[in-house]
Design a protein around this motif. Structure first.
Motif, PDB file in Angstrom:
ATOM      1  N   PHE A  38       0.736  -1.302  -0.260  1.00 38.88           N
ATOM      2  CA  PHE A  38       0.301   0.635   0.249  1.00 38.88           C
ATOM      3  C   PHE A  38       0.592   1.368   0.403  1.00 38.88           C
ATOM      4  CE2 PHE A  38      -3.429  -2.527   0.907  1.00 38.88           C
ATOM      5  CZ  PHE A  38      -4.780  -2.116   0.091  1.00 38.88           C
ATOM      6  N   ARG A  39       1.975   1.253   0.589  1.00 41.12           N
ATOM      7  CA  ARG A  39       3.116   2.463   0.781  1.00 41.12           C
ATOM      8  C   ARG A  39       3.144   2.755  -0.900  1.00 41.12           C
ATOM      9  NH1 ARG A  39       6.795   1.020   3.825  1.00 41.12           N
ATOM     10  NH2 ARG A  39       5.494  -0.059   5.935  1.00 41.12           N
ATOM     11  N   SER A  40       3.603   1.346  -1.403  1.00 37.35           N
ATOM     12  CA  SER A  40       4.091   1.491  -2.800  1.00 37.35           C
ATOM     13  C   SER A  40       3.131   2.583  -3.518  1.00 37.35           C
ATOM     14  CB  SER A  40       4.724   0.438  -3.203  1.00 37.35           C
ATOM     15  OG  SER A  40       3.797  -0.013  -3.348  1.00 37.35           O
ATOM     16  N   GLN A  41       1.785   2.167  -3.326  1.00 41.52           N
ATOM     17  CA  GLN A  41       0.983   2.341  -4.182  1.00 41.52           C
ATOM     18  C   GLN A  41       0.337   3.769  -4.008  1.00 41.52           C
ATOM     19  OE1 GLN A  41      -0.671   0.842  -6.817  1.00 41.52           O
ATOM     20  NE2 GLN A  41       0.843  -0.744  -6.616  1.00 41.52           N
ATOM     21  N   LYS A  42       0.723   3.632  -2.988  1.00 39.68           N
ATOM     22  CA  LYS A  42       0.569   5.963  -2.599  1.00 39.68           C
ATOM     23  C   LYS A  42       1.805   6.345  -3.295  1.00 39.68           C
ATOM     24  CE  LYS A  42      -1.421   7.778   1.714  1.00 39.68           C
ATOM     25  NZ  LYS A  42      -1.073   7.742   3.316  1.00 39.68           N
ATOM     26  N   ALA A  43       2.624   6.133  -3.193  1.00 36.14           N
ATOM     27  CA  ALA A  43       4.156   6.381  -3.427  1.00 36.14           C
ATOM     28  C   ALA A  43       3.366   6.924  -4.638  1.00 36.14           C
ATOM     29  CB  ALA A  43       5.163   5.931  -3.577  1.00 36.14           C
TER      30      ALA A  43
ATOM     31  N   THR B 225       1.229   6.689  -6.824  1.00 37.05           N
ATOM     32  CA  THR B 225      -0.342   7.567  -6.830  1.00 37.05           C
ATOM     33  C   THR B 225       0.707   9.642  -6.624  1.00 37.05           C
ATOM     34  OG1 THR B 225      -0.717   6.109  -6.268  1.00 37.05           O
ATOM     35  CG2 THR B 225      -2.530   7.985  -6.483  1.00 37.05           C
ATOM     36  N   ARG B 226       0.684   9.609  -5.422  1.00 39.35           N
ATOM     37  CA  ARG B 226       1.726  10.679  -5.249  1.00 39.35           C
ATOM     38  C   ARG B 226       2.626  11.400  -6.482  1.00 39.35           C
ATOM     39  NH1 ARG B 226       3.282  10.565   0.994  1.00 39.35           N
ATOM     40  NH2 ARG B 226       1.150  10.944   1.458  1.00 39.35           N
ATOM     41  N   ALA B 227       3.347  10.408  -7.175  1.00 39.20           N
ATOM     42  CA  ALA B 227       3.939  10.987  -7.954  1.00 39.20           C
ATOM     43  C   ALA B 227       3.141  11.112  -9.044  1.00 39.20           C
ATOM     44  CB  ALA B 227       5.451   9.723  -8.393  1.00 39.20           C
ATOM     45  N   GLY B 228       2.654  10.123  -9.000  1.00 34.36           N
ATOM     46  CA  GLY B 228       1.628  10.236 -10.756  1.00 34.36           C
ATOM     47  C   GLY B 228       1.937   9.885 -12.229  1.00 34.36           C
ATOM     48  N   ILE B 229       2.509   8.933 -11.263  1.00 33.66           N
ATOM     49  CA  ILE B 229       3.197   8.054 -12.913  1.00 33.66           C
ATOM     50  C   ILE B 229       1.784   6.887 -13.405  1.00 33.66           C
ATOM     51  CG2 ILE B 229       4.178   6.057 -13.387  1.00 33.66           C
ATOM     52  CD1 ILE B 229       6.251   6.822 -10.845  1.00 33.66           C
TER      53      ILE B 229
END
Lengths: 95, 168
Positions: free
Chosen positions: A84-89, A91-95
């Motif tokens: 979930f942390r990697s998914q969040k990262a 999403t935040r990076a907008g990839i």
């Protein structure tokens, strides 16, 4: 003094919750079920094989089982939270 | 690593090992199982005292935005506490060593035994989650303990310091 107060607070909470539990359990199990179970207890008490084996070293199976269960939960939690942390990262990076 | 953290780590480790021992009454026998469980109750009280400031802090600002990350842990700890009380209470109700030792007699009921087994299973699951939530803290504490302490080198103010980026 402060520590005694804290211990008293803990004890009060424990006693209150304990009394609540006691009330609920005795109220719900006051039917006819208890009688037969009391009989079961008077016959053997603990499950078969709980204490009957004398001599020799018994492998702590329950202990190992519980340790395994806890380890599996920890591993699963860490894996899921990492995902979930990697998914969040991402999403935040907008990839 | 502060002394308090060290004490906390050893207490938690001891409590965890005791919990595992208590969870195996067939290995330890009923008498040790019951007395050890009582000792575990005492260790849990000390654990709560060690973490008292965290409990008070999160309780006071439970529904604010700042406590968002600690909320799950807080409720999980309450659930663990709740099931712990249930286990100890049901254990006392079916006790064959501790309660008779104090000259008390309690009415026997099979539902207490079922509750004892159910709450023990719940405790194990919740304990797994409790350890998982604090896994980083546990790993960090052990890392700090295993790494030898490095004392900072004392540099005399009169000693000339050679800068790496400036050529002599």
């Amino acid at each position: 003094m402060k520590t005694i107060f804290k211990v008293l607070v803990i004890l009060v909470v424990v006693l209150t919750l304990g009394a609540l539990f006691y009330g609920v359990v005795t109220a719900t199990s006051s039917g006819g079920v208890a009688g037969s179970l009391v009989h079961e207890r008077s016959v053997g008490g603990f499950r078969p094989g709980s204490e009957g084996l004398s001599g020799g070293i018994q492998l702590p199976v329950e202990m190992i089982k519980n340790l395994l269960l806890i380890s599996m939960i920890v591993a699963a939690y860490l894996k899921i939270s990492k995902y979930f942390r990697s998914q969040k990262a991402i999403t935040r990076a907008g990839i | 690593m502060s002394k308090q953290n060290k004490n906390r780590l050893w207490l938690d480790l001891g409590t965890f090992i005791t919990l595992l021992l208590v969870s195996a009454p067939r290995t330890t026998g009923d008498t040790i199982h019951e007395w050890l469980a009582l000792a575990l109750g005492g260790a849990i009280v000390v654990h709560l005292l060690f973490n008292w400031s965290w409990i008070v802090e999160i309780t006071s600002r439970l529904f604010t935005k700042s406590a968002k990350n600690s909320r799950a842990s807080y409720f999980l700890n309450w659930a663990l506490f709740f099931s712990g009380i249930m286990t100890i209470l049901s254990g006392l109700m079916i006790s064959r060593s501790v309660v008779p030792f104090f000259g008390l007699w309690l009415p026997q009921s099979g539902s207490w035994r079922q509750l004892h087994e159910l709450s023990t299973n719940i405790i194990m699951i919740l304990m797994g989650l409790h350890v998982a939530l604090h896994w980083n803290w546990i790993v960090n504490m052990f890392k700090h303990m295993s790494v030898p302490r490095v004392f900072p080198r004392v540099v005399s103010p009169t000693m000339p310091i050679q800068r790496k980026d400036v050529q002599a």
